[in-house]
Design an enzyme around this catalytic site. Structure first.
Site, PDB file in Angstrom:
ATOM      1  N   LYS A   1      25.913  12.382 -14.692  1.00  0.00           N
ATOM      2  CA  LYS A   1      25.486  12.989 -13.427  1.00  0.00           C
ATOM      3  C   LYS A   1      24.155  12.387 -12.975  1.00  0.00           C
ATOM      4  O   LYS A   1      23.935  12.192 -11.788  1.00  0.00           O
ATOM      5  CB  LYS A   1      25.343  14.501 -13.589  1.00  0.00           C
ATOM      6  CG  LYS A   1      26.667  15.260 -13.759  1.00  0.00           C
ATOM      7  CD  LYS A   1      26.416  16.769 -13.722  1.00  0.00           C
ATOM      8  CE  LYS A   1      27.473  17.582 -14.449  1.00  0.00           C
ATOM      9  NZ  LYS A   1      28.750  17.695 -13.778  1.00  0.00           N
TER      10      LYS A   1
ATOM     11  N   ARG B   1      39.257  10.135 -11.088  1.00  0.00           N
ATOM     12  CA  ARG B   1      40.626  10.398 -11.559  1.00  0.00           C
ATOM     13  C   ARG B   1      41.333  11.238 -10.505  1.00  0.00           C
ATOM     14  O   ARG B   1      40.730  11.641  -9.513  1.00  0.00           O
ATOM     15  CB  ARG B   1      40.582  11.177 -12.870  1.00  0.00           C
ATOM     16  CG  ARG B   1      39.727  12.423 -12.711  1.00  0.00           C
ATOM     17  CD  ARG B   1      39.766  13.338 -13.892  1.00  0.00           C
ATOM     18  NE  ARG B   1      38.654  14.280 -13.867  1.00  0.00           N
ATOM     19  CZ  ARG B   1      38.616  15.394 -13.175  1.00  0.00           C
ATOM     20  NH1 ARG B   1      39.631  15.740 -12.403  1.00  0.00           N
ATOM     21  NH2 ARG B   1      37.568  16.191 -13.216  1.00  0.00           N
TER      22      ARG B   1
ATOM     23  N   GLU C   1      17.997  20.390 -10.544  1.00  0.00           N
ATOM     24  CA  GLU C   1      18.064  20.320  -9.088  1.00  0.00           C
ATOM     25  C   GLU C   1      17.897  21.688  -8.470  1.00  0.00           C
ATOM     26  O   GLU C   1      18.037  22.711  -9.136  1.00  0.00           O
ATOM     27  CB  GLU C   1      19.364  19.626  -8.626  1.00  0.00           C
ATOM     28  CG  GLU C   1      20.629  20.266  -9.119  1.00  0.00           C
ATOM     29  CD  GLU C   1      21.890  19.435  -8.830  1.00  0.00           C
ATOM     30  OE1 GLU C   1      21.851  18.198  -8.861  1.00  0.00           O
ATOM     31  OE2 GLU C   1      22.925  20.074  -8.573  1.00  0.00           O
TER      32      GLU C   1
ATOM     33  N   HIS D   1      31.767  28.740 -12.781  1.00  0.00           N
ATOM     34  CA  HIS D   1      31.632  27.407 -12.176  1.00  0.00           C
ATOM     35  C   HIS D   1      32.910  26.584 -12.276  1.00  0.00           C
ATOM     36  O   HIS D   1      32.870  25.359 -12.247  1.00  0.00           O
ATOM     37  CB  HIS D   1      30.475  26.614 -12.791  1.00  0.00           C
ATOM     38  CG  HIS D   1      29.146  27.281 -12.623  1.00  0.00           C
ATOM     39  ND1 HIS D   1      28.604  27.545 -11.398  1.00  0.00           N
ATOM     40  CD2 HIS D   1      28.259  27.750 -13.535  1.00  0.00           C
ATOM     41  CE1 HIS D   1      27.436  28.143 -11.558  1.00  0.00           C
ATOM     42  NE2 HIS D   1      27.216  28.289 -12.837  1.00  0.00           N
TER      43      HIS D   1
HETATM   44  P1  ADP Z   1      30.993  20.309 -13.718  1.00  0.00           P
HETATM   45  O1  ADP Z   1      31.033  18.812 -13.817  1.00  0.00           O
HETATM   46  O2  ADP Z   1      30.637  20.981 -15.001  1.00  0.00           O
HETATM   47  O3  ADP Z   1      32.205  20.879 -13.034  1.00  0.00           O
HETATM   48  P2  ADP Z   1      29.460  20.315 -11.263  1.00  0.00           P
HETATM   49  O4  ADP Z   1      28.197  19.564 -11.154  1.00  0.00           O
HETATM   50  O5  ADP Z   1      30.674  19.726 -10.634  1.00  0.00           O
HETATM   51  O6  ADP Z   1      29.733  20.643 -12.795  1.00  0.00           O
HETATM   52  O7  ADP Z   1      29.250  21.782 -10.699  1.00  0.00           O
HETATM   53  C1  ADP Z   1      30.232  22.795 -10.820  1.00  0.00           C
HETATM   54  C2  ADP Z   1      29.903  23.939  -9.887  1.00  0.00           C
HETATM   55  O8  ADP Z   1      28.614  24.467 -10.142  1.00  0.00           O
HETATM   56  C3  ADP Z   1      29.889  23.580  -8.420  1.00  0.00           C
HETATM   57  O9  ADP Z   1      31.159  23.589  -7.845  1.00  0.00           O
HETATM   58  C4  ADP Z   1      28.986  24.666  -7.851  1.00  0.00           C
HETATM   59  O10 ADP Z   1      29.698  25.864  -7.694  1.00  0.00           O
HETATM   60  C5  ADP Z   1      27.974  24.869  -8.940  1.00  0.00           C
HETATM   61  N1  ADP Z   1      26.757  24.037  -8.689  1.00  0.00           N
HETATM   62  C6  ADP Z   1      26.506  22.796  -9.154  1.00  0.00           C
HETATM   63  N2  ADP Z   1      25.303  22.356  -8.719  1.00  0.00           N
HETATM   64  C7  ADP Z   1      24.764  23.338  -7.977  1.00  0.00           C
HETATM   65  C8  ADP Z   1      23.523  23.515  -7.253  1.00  0.00           C
HETATM   66  N3  ADP Z   1      22.590  22.568  -7.248  1.00  0.00           N
HETATM   67  N4  ADP Z   1      23.349  24.667  -6.592  1.00  0.00           N
HETATM   68  C9  ADP Z   1      24.270  25.647  -6.611  1.00  0.00           C
HETATM   69  N5  ADP Z   1      25.434  25.561  -7.270  1.00  0.00           N
HETATM   70  C10 ADP Z   1      25.698  24.420  -7.950  1.00  0.00           C
END
Ligand code: ADP
Length: 679
Positions: free
Chosen positions: A123, A298, A207, A242
């Site tokens: 990430k 993917r 973040e 999440h």
């Molecule tokens: P993973 O790879 O574990 O799925 P992600 O980075 O895709 O993690 O984030 C999954 C979820 O977490 C997102 O869909 C959102 O709901 C929440 N999320 C991620 N980053 C943020 C953020 N900066 N602020 C608020 N919610 C977030």
């Protein structure tokens, strides 16, 4: 992707299992490709194995001993003379080493270039890359300095609330929200620990935590000649822990300008890493502003909603691109047609923090499938086991409508008729989600489930007619047990069987049920002989049921697996499935679940002392240890199943040899829990 252009794929190995393996096969077989499946011990009879043209055994049930072993999968690919591998999602799909090894062996990888997988695998690094490509990012820190004090300073600089993430994370793991200064250090340490344990990497990023965003992602596709298109967006805001549960396309309340701006940003991201094939760029969307979150290199679980609104088969697109062909359509030729929604049906208990459940799918009734309108992607059928080894997703229900309102009512209808018994699922929860007014209005955010938890998580009191259906069915079940025990008798009175269970001594009995919210329901049942109108096939029985001080006269009979009953002058029918003392009640008003508490007049199936699991459940307490001398009847362990605790007691005097599980482990029905030597 393989560099040799225009090489036809004829033998495709699918390095996955379950619904996604089945789904990939369906498309590949449709275009004349021979499909090779893999299976572990647990999957010998799985649907993906049955539907494949050939299947190869790769090892023990845990994924780390089978589906995740790069060398084994590669060796099977060579031995089976596969000319291509599709990794599906999960497992090895984003493993750059695997993608490289395949291509080194001269096999086509149906996926993006190794360099693109690597670039997006972290990430932190992907954010750095996207920053360069001028794709908007959530403000934060994603650098290399991982000193804890330094990270804490960065968190303070960003301003609360802040989200700390494991850079290698996925599936919602390794994330912590920090609301104030005193929480920073604990969160950093916890995320590092989780990152290391789950992904072997403790690198973190921080973040700005956006408090009520939407998750909107863009499906992109690129061919080997650098041409790219975006196949519009999916809104995946409805999430628990999440992780996505409901997805739809197009996103509700989303303008054409926003669609285009995000589509172009996503394509820019894909081009920046010389992408090929199917990819998804995930964004957080906050009141018209959007931020890059990550790119998944993917096919995604929720790709079917995109297929439904574009009329395209994305797996066929993947195969064509992997063969070196150009994209089937240009951006101008792609259009959104109607609206699609997907719900993920999981073996999990929404009332128990969405923890995964296991068990046998004793009963499966699918919604009516309609080409182009109601689609079900699944890898299981009735009688299959949901084991603790793999992802607990049972199926994906995908529906299409001319507009969002029509799509939603089709979804409600389909969910209403979908029945699963034997394993606790999130079906009722999903029915409640799609009935929330805010969902109908498209007012969604990632906070949706928290915001509506009162409405979503509480199972409301069991309707009286469901309780009556359960009582009637339960009486029929007792009767048939009685009949089996007295197989030589030829009674026309249907309750004769029961008398063998000493049920009719007073002709009045108390049945005790527990609801999922731990409420105990005592129901007094009096049998009134139902000789009138009875035929042996479907006798009509009359019961007096007393519950909560009210008395009801009920007539009941069995018809086509349904229990039919008349209460207050109205006939109703329900499907009730009883397994291991759990009753699932389905009718066209919904679903309820009850557990039947054994009482004295019934024969005990519960063992006085058995060392095997009486049903699927979770170990919650261990009261013995190897070497310990125990007496018959001593409690050795406690497991929980369907919210009820079951004590595992010593069947004899002796010495404990081995405790086969740890606290928190999921165990299958009849698994050996404890080994012991008799004194
Ligand atoms: P993973 O790879 O574990 O799925 P992600 O980075 O895709 O993690 O984030 C999954 C979820 O977490 C997102 O869909 C959102 O709901 C929440 N999320 C991620 N980053 C943020 C953020 N900066 N602020 C608020 N919610 C977030």
């Amino acid at each position: 992707m393989n560099m040799s252009n225009n090489k036809k794929i004829t033998r495709l190995l699918i390095a996955n299992r379950g619904e996604i393996a089945v789904r990939i096969m369906q498309s590949a077989q449709k275009i004349g490709i021979h499909c090779i499946a893999l299976y572990s011990d647990a999957d010998q009879n799985a649907m993906h194995v049955k539907q494949a043209d050939e299947a190869w055994y790769i090892g023990a049930s845990p994924a780390k001993d089978s589906y995740l072993v790069v060398e084994t999968v590669l060796q099977v690919a060579k031995d089976a003379q596969a000319d291509a591998i599709h990794p599906g999602y999960g497992f090895l799909s984003e493993n750059a080493g695997f993608a490289q090894a395949i291509q080194d062996a001269g096999i086509i990888w149906v996926g993006p270039p190794v360099s693109a997988i690597e670039a997006m695998g972290s990430k932190s690094e992907s954010k750095a890359l996207m920053e360069k490509a001028k794709v908007p990012l959530v403000p934060g820190y994603h650098g290399d300095n991982q000193d804890e004090m330094f990270l804490a300073e960065q968190v303070k600089k960003i301003g609360f609330p802040v989200l700390i993430k494991a850079s290698a994370g996925g599936g919602g793991k390794g994330m912590r929200v920090v609301e104030s200064e005193d929480e920073i250090m604990a969160a950093i340490k916890a995320s590092k620990r989780e990152g290391l344990n789950s992904f072997g990497d403790d690198k973190l990023l921080a973040e700005k935590y956006i408090t009520r965003p939407r998750h909107i992602e863009i499906q992109v596709f690129m061919d080997q000649n650098g041409n790219g298109v975006y196949l519009f967006e999916r809104d995946c805001s409805i999430q628990r822990r999440h992780q996505k549960v409901v997805e739809e396309a197009p996103a509700p309340q989303f303008s054409e300008q926003e669609r285009q701006a995000m589509g172009e940003a996503a394509l820019q991201a894909a081009k920046a890493i010389n992408y090929e094939g199917a990819g998804t760029v995930e964004f957080l969307y906050d009141n018209g502003t959007f931020y890059f979150m990550e790119m998944n290199t993917r096919l995604q679980v929720e790709h079917p909603v995109t297929e439904m609104i574009t009329g395209q088969d994305l797996v066929v697109w993947q195969i064509k691109v992997a063969q070196g062909e150009s994209l089937p359509l240009t951006q101008d030729q792609l259009h959104i047609h109607g609206h699609a929604m997907e719900v993920r049906i999981y073996a999990e208990d929404p009332d128990n923090d969405f923890l995964p459940t296991t068990g046998t799918l004793d009963h499966l009734q699918l919604p009516k499938l309609i080409q182009g309108r109601v689609r079900l992607d699944t890898g299981v059928q009735q009688g299959d086991e949901v084991s603790p080894y793999y992802d607990p997703m049972i199926s994906k229900l995908i529906v299409w409508g001319e507009d969002r309102a029509q799509c939603l009512s089709t979804l409600k209808q389909a969910l209403q008729t979908y029945q699963i018994a034997g394993v606790t699922t999130n079906l009722s929860f999903l029915r409640r989600v799609v009935n929330v007014d805010a969902f109908a209005q498209g007012d969604v955010s990632t906070q949706f489930i928290e915001e509506f938890d009162q409405q979503l998580l509480k199972q409301s009191a069991i309707p009286l007619h469901h309780l009556v259906a359960a009582v009637c069915q339960h009486m029929f079940n007792l009767e048939s047990i009685g009949k089996k025990r007295r197989a030589s008798d030829d009674y026309t009175n249907p309750w004769h069987g029961l008398s063998s269970l000493r049920l009719n001594q007073a002709s009045k009995h108390t049945l005790r049920f527990n609801t999922k919210s731990d409420e105990t329901l005592d129901v007094d049942v009096t049998l009134c002989n139902g000789h009138n109108n009875q035929t042996q096939a479907s006798p009509l029985i009359e019961l007096q049921i007393a519950f909560n001080g009210d008395h009801h006269t009920v007539k009941t009979r069995k018809h086509d697996n349904q229990v039919q009953y008349e209460i207050n002058g109205q006939w109703r029918s329900a499907r009730v499935i009883e397994h291991n003392n759990i009753l699932w009640i389905y009718d066209n008003h919904g679903e309820s679940q009850l557990s039947y508490v054994q009482s004295d007049f019934n024969q005990h199936t519960e063992q006085a002392g058995s060392l095997t699991a009486p049903m699927n459940g979770t170990i919650i307490q261990i009261d013995s240890s190897p070497g310990q001398v125990v007496k018959a009847g001593d409690v050795l362990m406690i497991m929980e199943a369907m919210k009820m605790e079951h004590a595992i007691k010593a069947p004899m005097d002796g010495t404990i040899k081995e405790i086969c599980f740890n606290i928190g482990d999921l165990v299958n029905e009849s698994a050996m829990l404890i080994e012991m030597d008799e004194a």
